[in-house]
Design an enzyme around this catalytic site. Structure first.
Site, PDB file in Angstrom:
ATOM      1  N   GLY A 138      65.532 -37.876-109.990  1.00  0.00           N
ATOM      2  CA  GLY A 138      65.903 -37.046-108.841  1.00  0.00           C
ATOM      3  C   GLY A 138      64.699 -36.596-108.026  1.00  0.00           C
ATOM      4  NE  ARG A 139      60.594 -34.571-112.508  1.00  0.00           N
ATOM      5  CZ  ARG A 139      61.522 -34.713-113.460  1.00  0.00           C
ATOM      6  NH1 ARG A 139      62.779 -34.417-113.213  1.00  0.00           N
ATOM      7  NH2 ARG A 139      61.186 -35.151-114.652  1.00  0.00           N
ATOM      8  CE  LYS A 165      69.359 -40.379-111.586  1.00  0.00           C
ATOM      9  NZ  LYS A 165      68.079 -40.332-112.286  1.00  0.00           N
ATOM     10  CD  GLU A 183      73.779 -25.452-108.627  1.00  0.00           C
ATOM     11  OE1 GLU A 183      74.292 -26.498-109.095  1.00  0.00           O
ATOM     12  OE2 GLU A 183      72.870 -24.828-109.193  1.00  0.00           O
ATOM     13  CG  HIS A 231      45.718 -13.752 -92.782  1.00  0.00           C
ATOM     14  ND1 HIS A 231      44.758 -12.923 -92.248  1.00  0.00           N
ATOM     15  CD2 HIS A 231      45.467 -14.985 -92.285  1.00  0.00           C
ATOM     16  CE1 HIS A 231      43.983 -13.618 -91.433  1.00  0.00           C
ATOM     17  NE2 HIS A 231      44.391 -14.877 -91.440  1.00  0.00           N
ATOM     18  CD  GLU A 253      63.629 -30.951-112.543  1.00  0.00           C
ATOM     19  OE1 GLU A 253      63.790 -32.027-111.951  1.00  0.00           O
ATOM     20  OE2 GLU A 253      64.416 -30.000-112.415  1.00  0.00           O
ATOM     21  CE  LYS A 296      71.782 -28.621-114.270  1.00  0.00           C
ATOM     22  NZ  LYS A 296      71.765 -30.084-114.256  1.00  0.00           N
TER      23      LYS A 296
HETATM   24  O1  LIG Z   1      71.076 -35.204-107.482  1.00  0.00           O
HETATM   25  P1  LIG Z   1      71.833 -34.371-108.448  1.00  0.00           P
HETATM   26  O2  LIG Z   1      72.446 -35.186-109.544  1.00  0.00           O
HETATM   27  O3  LIG Z   1      72.853 -33.530-107.746  1.00  0.00           O
HETATM   28  O4  LIG Z   1      70.812 -33.403-109.150  1.00  0.00           O
HETATM   29  C1  LIG Z   1      70.129 -32.386-108.485  1.00  0.00           C
HETATM   30  C2  LIG Z   1      69.106 -31.739-109.375  1.00  0.00           C
HETATM   31  O5  LIG Z   1      69.778 -31.145-110.455  1.00  0.00           O
HETATM   32  C3  LIG Z   1      69.196 -30.935-111.705  1.00  0.00           C
HETATM   33  O6  LIG Z   1      69.262 -29.595-112.030  1.00  0.00           O
HETATM   34  C4  LIG Z   1      67.837 -31.507-111.983  1.00  0.00           C
HETATM   35  O7  LIG Z   1      67.032 -30.566-112.625  1.00  0.00           O
HETATM   36  C5  LIG Z   1      67.113 -32.004-110.790  1.00  0.00           C
HETATM   37  O8  LIG Z   1      66.119 -32.896-111.213  1.00  0.00           O
HETATM   38  C6  LIG Z   1      68.047 -32.699-109.847  1.00  0.00           C
HETATM   39  O9  LIG Z   1      67.306 -33.215-108.776  1.00  0.00           O
END
Ligand SMILES: O=P(O)(O)OC[C@H]1O[C@H](O)[C@H](O)[C@@H](O)[C@@H]1O
Length: 566
Positions: A271-272, A211, A217, A389, A358, A514
């Site tokens: 994002g989620r 996003k 990462e 199990h 989240e 972060k």
């Molecule tokens: O889609 P991006 O901007 O790379 O973000 C990826 C993710 O990073 C963050 O840490 C948020 O906590 C997430 O809600 C998000 O989906």
């Protein structure tokens, strides 16, 4: 400043009502047929039975009063109307627009966003068709049959959940024939190795999904796979082998991806909540074809309309959300187990963990007042019967964990064996039907005694029962049903947040870690390149970092490139 929901009369009334419920046992509640039949409903093929909740008809009506006090209806409408309900980021929350029909109007900031949504969907349809039919080829003229989607969190978990669920659907698997979709999420180079293992860059398309296009990462993984492609095929190959999904098209271009090959989404998509945007639709369309993914969108849309318009008594996400609030805030059960009885939903729990934890893992109200009650649920889960199990012991005789049992009537992949008592899916489903009753009824010492169980074992073999669950029965698990299931959970979680009075759509809690990581990153750079000693950290972190650096002193300090060979 708005009052906290816990200060209101309906909340206090529910608190007092817990005493009433404590006098009941699910064994008795379940024998009241009228009660049970009022706790079952069906919408568009989805059957919900919540009779195994520790609730009476009275409890449910008190929860509706609480919903009214929390202005639940107005909050749902505000979401659909594009108001800036994500107030700490000053944004609308419009994932429902991502799956709206073409002729719908959904405004954000006075502009109908549906045409923009469909412009991107049409672009995905066209692009995925050209890749799938081989008219878009890689730098050496070969068709791109493999896709690696790079992304993390919301740019990963939803698409992975849907992909995993579609993989064994006959229609979807047929249209995926000969193609592979993989997900690279972790910045761990081991995940790079796993993803590129056995793949040839010549036939691989990399989709960078972010996003913000700044997530550390994802960007490092994107640079890593850019290197993987250009070291094999030359830097000019990148434009044929890398595309992007983002709200930040400027950064996409800066990275070196052709803006024509970028698929947009918007800041009103959390994002989620983004799996129905290009985040999920692009990789999934590349794998399964747009028409399969469109069915998934339609399933989600069916639940959106239901959520928006059905009266609360018949509204699946509203009922589920209110019952969750009841379990967490009144009965004091902080966790919830998500137990789908199908391996195809293996990645449902990991996805819902992010959507739920989240969204609702907050400590203050939307107005910034510290909450005197806990919000959010601790979500975990595994497909049945595997979980049986593993952790069901705790659920049956240890802590009380409200459970979501999800069953499918028709298996995606039935197996019948000539001489078996039941077919394989019936065997699985026997457990789906049995477990909720085992939890609800338990087994008494009297029952054990009548079975002549040795008296010293009676306490160990006793099941207290009275453990709540819900059962959701889906007619099948195809793209449409997967969309419905997704939207049920998304909206249920929003309902919980609306009642708790929190902002379910921001995630400031992920920031601190972060920023500390970037301080560590600087230190690692300075120590490796200039031999600087570790400074500015507490005793413990200094000790750990020093040990790490000393024990990995053989890491090259000169610029060098090394990719996994596996
Ligand atoms: O889609 P991006 O901007 O790379 O973000 C990826 C993710 O990073 C963050 O840490 C948020 O906590 C997430 O809600 C998000 O989906």
């Amino acid at each position: 400043m708005a009052a906290l929901i816990s200060d209101t009369a309906p909340w206090k009334d529910l608190k007092a009502h817990v005493g009433e419920i404590d006098k009941t046992h699910l064994r008795d509640l379940m024998s009241d047929t009228e009660r049970c039949s009022s706790m079952m409903l069906e919408f568009d093929g989805i059957f919900l039975d919540y009779s195994r909740q520790r609730a009476t008809v009275d409890t449910v009506s008190k929860l509706f009063t609480l919903a009214e006090e929390a202005h639940l209806k107005q909050k749902i409408n505000s979401m659909f109307n594009g108001e800036h309900i994500n107030s700490t980021e000053n944004r609308s929350v419009l994932h429902v627009a991502l799956r709206a029909a073409k002729d719908t109007t959904i405004n954000s900031d006075g502009k109908n966003v549906v045409p923009d949504v469909w412009q991107v969907l049409d672009k995905i349809r066209e692009f995925s068709d050209t890749v799938r039919n081989g008219s878009w080829v890689g730098a050496t003229g070969k068709a791109l049959t493999n896709v690696i989607a790079i992304g993390i969190g919301g740019s990963f978990l939803g698409p992975l959940f849907v992909h995993t669920a579609l993989q064994t659907d006959p229609e979807a698997s047929k249209s995926a024939g000969g193609r592979q979709l993989r997900f690279l999420a972790n910045v761990d180079p081991v995940d790079v190795a796993r993803n590129i293992s056995g793949l040839n860059p010549e036939t691989t398309l990399v989709v960078v999904v972010s996003k913000t296009f700044t997530t550390a990462e994802t960007m490092l993984n994107a640079r890593t796979l850019r290197e993987w492609i250009s070291s094999a095929l030359g830097p000019q190959a990148v434009s044929k082998h890398m595309v992007a999904v983002s709200t930040n098209l400027k950064l996409v271009e800066k990275f070196g991806i052709d803006p024509n090959n970028a698929f947009a989404f918007w800041d009103w998509v959390g994002g989620r909540y983004s799996v129905c945007s290009a985040v999920g639709v692009l990789p999934l369309s590349l794998q399964y074809g747009f028409s399969v993914v469109e069915k998934f969108l339609k399933g989600a849309r069916s639940i959106d309309q239901h959520f928006h318009s059905a009266p609360f008594e018949n509204n699946i996400p509203v009922l589920l959300g209110l019952l969750s609030v009841w379990n967490v805030s009144f009965l004091g059960y902080p966790a919830r187990a998500i137990l789908p009885y199908t391996q195809a939903l293996e990645k449902l729990a990991p996805h819902i963990q992010q959507v739920s934890m989240e969204s609702n893992g907050k400590g203050v109200s939307i107005d910034g007042v510290r909450l005197p009650y806990e919000a959010g649920e601790i979500d975990f889960g595994e497909p049945g019967t595997n979980g049986q199990h593993s952790f069901y012991q705790l659920i049956h005789q240890g802590r009380v964990i409200p459970c979501d049992f999800i069953g499918i009537v028709k298996s995606q992949q039935p197996v019948y064996l000539r001489d078996e008592v039941v077919n394989n899916h019936d065997e699985l489903m026997s457990n789906f039907f049995a477990q909720p009753d085992a939890l609800a009824y338990g087994k008494t010492p009297e029952q054990l005694q009548s079975e002549n169980v040795a008296s010293h074992l009676v306490p160990h073999k006793t099941f207290t029962g009275n453990r709540p669950s819900i059962s959701l029965l889906l007619p099948s698990l195809d793209a449409y049903r997967i969309g419905q299931l997704l939207a049920i959970y998304e909206h249920r979680i929003a309902v919980e947040g609306f009642v708790w009075g929190i902002n379910s759509f921001d995630q400031w809690g992920v920031e601190l870690g972060k920023s500390l990581a970037s301080q560590v990153r600087k230190q690692l750079h300075a120590s490796r390149k200039k031999g600087e000693s570790v400074e500015g950290f507490n005793f413990s972190t200094t000790k750990l970092l020093t040990r790490y650096l000393e024990a990995s002193a053989d890491v090259p300090s000169e610029p060098t490139t090394l990719l996994p060979k596996i």
